[in-house]
Design a protein around this motif. Structure first.
Motif, short mmCIF file in Angstrom:
data_model
loop_
_atom_site.label_atom_id
_atom_site.label_comp_id
_atom_site.label_asym_id
_atom_site.label_seq_id
_atom_site.Cartn_x
_atom_site.Cartn_y
_atom_site.Cartn_z
N PHE A 12 -2.53 -3.35 15.88
CA PHE A 12 -2.53 -4.76 15.50
C PHE A 12 -3.80 -5.12 14.75
N ASP A 13 -3.70 -6.21 14.00
CA ASP A 13 -4.85 -6.71 13.25
C ASP A 13 -4.76 -8.23 13.22
N LEU A 14 -5.91 -8.88 13.25
CA LEU A 14 -5.99 -10.33 13.23
C LEU A 14 -6.76 -10.80 12.01
N GLU A 15 -6.34 -11.92 11.46
CA GLU A 15 -7.16 -12.67 10.52
C GLU A 15 -7.49 -13.98 11.22
N THR A 16 -8.73 -14.45 11.08
CA THR A 16 -9.19 -15.59 11.87
C THR A 16 -9.97 -16.60 11.04
N THR A 17 -10.35 -17.68 11.69
CA THR A 17 -11.16 -18.70 11.01
C THR A 17 -12.62 -18.29 10.95
N GLY A 18 -13.02 -17.26 11.70
CA GLY A 18 -14.40 -16.80 11.73
C GLY A 18 -14.56 -15.72 12.77
N ILE A 19 -15.80 -15.40 13.12
CA ILE A 19 -16.06 -14.26 14.01
C ILE A 19 -16.63 -14.68 15.37
N ASN A 20 -16.61 -15.97 15.67
CA ASN A 20 -17.06 -16.44 16.98
C ASN A 20 -15.87 -16.47 17.92
N ILE A 21 -15.85 -15.58 18.91
CA ILE A 21 -14.69 -15.43 19.77
C ILE A 21 -14.39 -16.70 20.55
N ILE A 29 -1.47 -12.75 12.60
CA ILE A 29 -1.42 -11.58 13.48
C ILE A 29 -0.31 -10.66 13.01
N SER A 30 -0.60 -9.38 13.00
CA SER A 30 0.39 -8.38 12.64
C SER A 30 0.39 -7.30 13.71
N LEU A 31 1.59 -6.92 14.18
CA LEU A 31 1.73 -5.91 15.22
C LEU A 31 2.74 -4.86 14.79
N LEU A 32 2.34 -3.62 14.92
CA LEU A 32 3.23 -2.49 14.63
C LEU A 32 3.40 -1.71 15.93
N ALA A 57 -13.92 -17.98 5.11
CA ALA A 57 -12.87 -17.17 5.73
C ALA A 57 -11.70 -16.98 4.77
N THR A 58 -11.32 -18.06 4.10
CA THR A 58 -10.23 -17.97 3.11
C THR A 58 -10.58 -16.99 2.00
N ALA A 59 -11.86 -16.94 1.63
CA ALA A 59 -12.29 -16.03 0.57
C ALA A 59 -12.06 -14.57 0.96
N ILE A 60 -12.02 -14.29 2.26
CA ILE A 60 -11.80 -12.92 2.73
C ILE A 60 -10.32 -12.59 2.85
N HIS A 61 -9.57 -13.46 3.56
CA HIS A 61 -8.16 -13.11 3.81
C HIS A 61 -7.16 -13.89 2.97
N HIS A 152 -7.43 -6.69 3.88
CA HIS A 152 -7.69 -7.93 4.60
C HIS A 152 -6.42 -8.78 4.74
N SER A 153 -5.27 -8.20 4.39
CA SER A 153 -4.01 -8.75 4.85
C SER A 153 -3.75 -8.09 6.19
N ALA A 154 -3.44 -8.88 7.22
CA ALA A 154 -3.27 -8.32 8.56
C ALA A 154 -2.22 -7.22 8.56
N GLU A 155 -1.11 -7.44 7.85
CA GLU A 155 -0.03 -6.45 7.86
C GLU A 155 -0.46 -5.16 7.17
N ALA A 156 -1.10 -5.26 6.00
CA ALA A 156 -1.54 -4.08 5.28
C ALA A 156 -2.55 -3.29 6.09
N ASP A 157 -3.50 -3.99 6.71
CA ASP A 157 -4.52 -3.32 7.51
C ASP A 157 -3.91 -2.66 8.75
N THR A 158 -2.91 -3.30 9.35
CA THR A 158 -2.26 -2.75 10.53
C THR A 158 -1.55 -1.44 10.20
#
Length: 256
Positions: A12-21, A29-32, A57-61, A152-158
């Protein structure tokens, strides 16, 4: 190489609004899901984070507020996600430091207890860094001889992470095609009591703090000697999972 699985394994891979948990939220979210018989299930969806997505964040994902405004919130999909992950081990790229703690935090906010003791974790980045020291794009190029499109697409990275792990097993004879081995030998979760690693097990299997003025001290001892420390942590900016673990230790000691 086909993965040798005893339990289903979910990449799985997540794209988020930032890195503060504790403060940021999932936007994609993408799950294989790989079954022991080799069957594959891929599911990806955008999530409304219920907060503005920062421009950085948008600039990344590439995901904007407009993209997610009509999408379900995590709370609305949490139950179905938990059902998909039931009985599964987990794998990802840099997942031990960010994706797993973030996913666990979102589940807890939704009222679902994500129990890490029932599953194994494989972080493909840790294997890669121990073997080659590269990024996911370079790992995909190195192991799979392909260029990673839509990084940085959740699905591609997964999907790329799944392919990289299979290629790593082909390349390195010392890597056993066994999730228990990969989790134990290559995961940083081995000594963690909580996902964030604020509380860990020492060499004797005792829960100790892994930060601050009480680093290395048994949690139970600190809670006995300095009861106010529990309140300080519960009121502080710590992940919900860390607070949950701390509370379990405190209740165990009070009822022991």
């Amino acid at each position: 190489m086909k993965l040798n699985l005893k339990n289903p394994l979910v990449f799985f891979d997540l794209e988020t609004t930032g890195i503060n948990i504790t403060k940021d939220r999932i936007v994609e979210i993408s799950l294989l899901k790989i079954h022991p018989n080799g069957k594959e299930e891929l599911k990806s969806r955008l999530i409304n984070p219920e907060m503005p997505i920062p421009a950085q964040a948008t600039a990344i994902h590439g995901i904007t507020d407009d993209d997610v405004k009509d999408c379900p919130t995590f709370r609305q999909v949490a139950k179905s996600l938990a059902e998909m992950l039931e009985g599964c081990d987990l794998a990802g790229y840099n997942s031990s430091r960010f994706d797993v703690p973030m996913l666990a935090e979102e589940f807890l906010r939704a009222g679902i207890d994500f129990d890490m003791s029932k599953r194994k974790f494989v972080d493909v980045q840790i294997i890669f860094h121990k073997k080659e020291q590269r990024t996911l794009e370079a790992a995909y190029r190195f192991y799979c001889d392909k260029e990673l499109e839509n990084a940085h697409s959740a699905e591609a990275d997964t999907i790329a992470t799944y392919e990289v792990l299979k290629s790593q097993l082909d390349r390195y004879p010392d890597l056993q095609n066994d999730i228990a081995f990969l989790s134990k030998e290559y995961s940083s979760f081995n000594n963690n009591v909580d996902f964030a690693g604020r509380i860990i097990y020492d060499e004797k299997g005792v829960e100790v703090f892994n930060f601050g003025k009480h680093k290395g001290k048994p949690v139970a001892q600190v809670l006995r000697d300095e009861p106010s420390y529990y309140s300080w942590m519960m009121e502080g900016d710590f992940p919900l999972n860390t607070k949950q673990v701390l509370t379990k230790i405190r209740l165990r000691e009070l009822n022991g």
